[in-house]
Design an enzyme around this catalytic site. Structure first.
Site, PDB file in Angstrom:
ATOM      1  N   SER A  86       0.870  -1.132   0.336  1.00  0.00           N
ATOM      2  CA  SER A  86      -0.052   0.188  -0.025  1.00  0.00           C
ATOM      3  C   SER A  86       0.839   1.316  -0.102  1.00  0.00           C
ATOM      4  O   SER A  86       1.697   1.432  -0.705  1.00  0.00           O
ATOM      5  CB  SER A  86      -1.116   0.019   1.237  1.00  0.00           C
ATOM      6  OG  SER A  86      -2.102   0.814   1.056  1.00  0.00           O
ATOM      7  N   LYS A 138     -21.282  17.380   8.842  1.00  0.00           N
ATOM      8  CA  LYS A 138     -20.300  17.845   9.568  1.00  0.00           C
ATOM      9  C   LYS A 138     -19.986  16.747  10.698  1.00  0.00           C
ATOM     10  O   LYS A 138     -18.770  16.386  11.116  1.00  0.00           O
ATOM     11  CB  LYS A 138     -20.677  18.758  10.443  1.00  0.00           C
ATOM     12  CG  LYS A 138     -19.636  19.613  11.298  1.00  0.00           C
ATOM     13  CD  LYS A 138     -18.293  20.033  10.463  1.00  0.00           C
ATOM     14  CE  LYS A 138     -17.081  20.692  11.132  1.00  0.00           C
ATOM     15  NZ  LYS A 138     -16.096  20.916  10.347  1.00  0.00           N
TER      16      LYS A 138
END
Length: 270
Positions: A86, A138
């Protein structure tokens, strides 16, 4: 004509290790070491990568710094050790050449984002969050509730953008098309031998093999040139106590899991 930087450091090959999860601490240490290599005008760098990856931004900063170093004329060869997956791959493909052990665990090209839905547990113990927010999204990935369909769509778009950046970097670094990279960039892992067939690495061999390759690229003596390691990790006394190292590693892994919850990661998570 012999250029001044050749006279100054022609016998010097640098070595930097990118070990363990890539986070802020790793970034700071490696970036400092890369600056030292640039200041000393070393003609070659052996980059040892033994990492499962980590945070996206930190991986990108190391990748960019390696590319800048190459533009200064330094030949960079990466060696994939036990595991380079990765974000470790992302860092490694910034090198001019990549060498891996035949049994190296590599690949895992992809992006992961995890949050914790603790709503049922919180309900059982009688805990309830009161949230006041400025926008609809949010509190996305808040642990006290499940994702909505719209939130999942937004996060998937975020993941897809990060994935495109990853694929582009691998394609450019390895001289492959984006389509060829996407064909195997689905999160799966490979051995070093398999990675060679895919074009993810250039050669198979141990770290000394990579050192010799770096020496040849920089016009150094393969037999006499020994790298100087920059940015060594400090050893802690606790790590010398039998059994303490394993406990420290487990504690570190748990801390990272908690710290990285809700973050976009280039990380191999078996």
């Amino acid at each position: 004509m012999v250029w001044p930087w050749r006279r100054k450091s022609r016998r010097r090959m640098a070595r930097i290790c990118v070990e363990g999860p890539i986070a802020a601490g790793t970034r700071d240490r490696v970036l400092k070491a890369l600056r030292q290599v640039e200041e000393r005008e070393c003609p070659a760098l052996l980059l040892r990568v033994d990492s499962p990856g980590g945070t996206v931004g930190d991986s990108q900063e190391i990748h960019a710094a390696i590319l800048r170093l190459r533009k200064k004329g330094c030949h960079v060869v990466a060696h994939f050790g036990n595991i380079s997956a990765s974000g470790g791959v992302y860092v490694g493909v910034a090198a001019e050449k990549v060498v891996a052990n035949p049994g190296t665990i590599t690949g895992s090209i992809g992006v992961i984002l995890r949050g914790n839905n603790l709503s049922r547990l919180l309900e059982r113990v009688g805990i309830r969050f009161e949230t006041v927010k400025s926008g609809l999204y949010k509190d996305i990935l808040s642990p006290d509730r499940a994702l909505t369909d719209d939130e999942r769509r937004l996060l998937q778009e975020l993941i897809d953008s990060s994935y495109d950046q990853f694929v582009s970097a691998v394609a450019e670094g390895r001289g492959l098309s984006a389509e060829a990279v996407r064909a195997f960039a689905d999160g799966r892992v490979f051995s070093g031998a398999q990675a060679l067939e895919l074009g993810l690495v250039d050669e198979l061999g141990d770290e000394d093999h990579a050192r010799r390759l770096a020496a040849r690229l920089a016009g150094l003596d393969e037999d006499d040139t020994r790298p100087i390691t920059f940015g060594k990790q400090k050893r802690r006394f606790a790590g010398l106590i039998p059994g303490r190292s394993l406990l420290t590693d487990l504690q570190g892994s748990l801390s990272l899991d908690l710290a990285w919850s809700g973050q976009v990661l280039w990380l191999y998570r078996p």
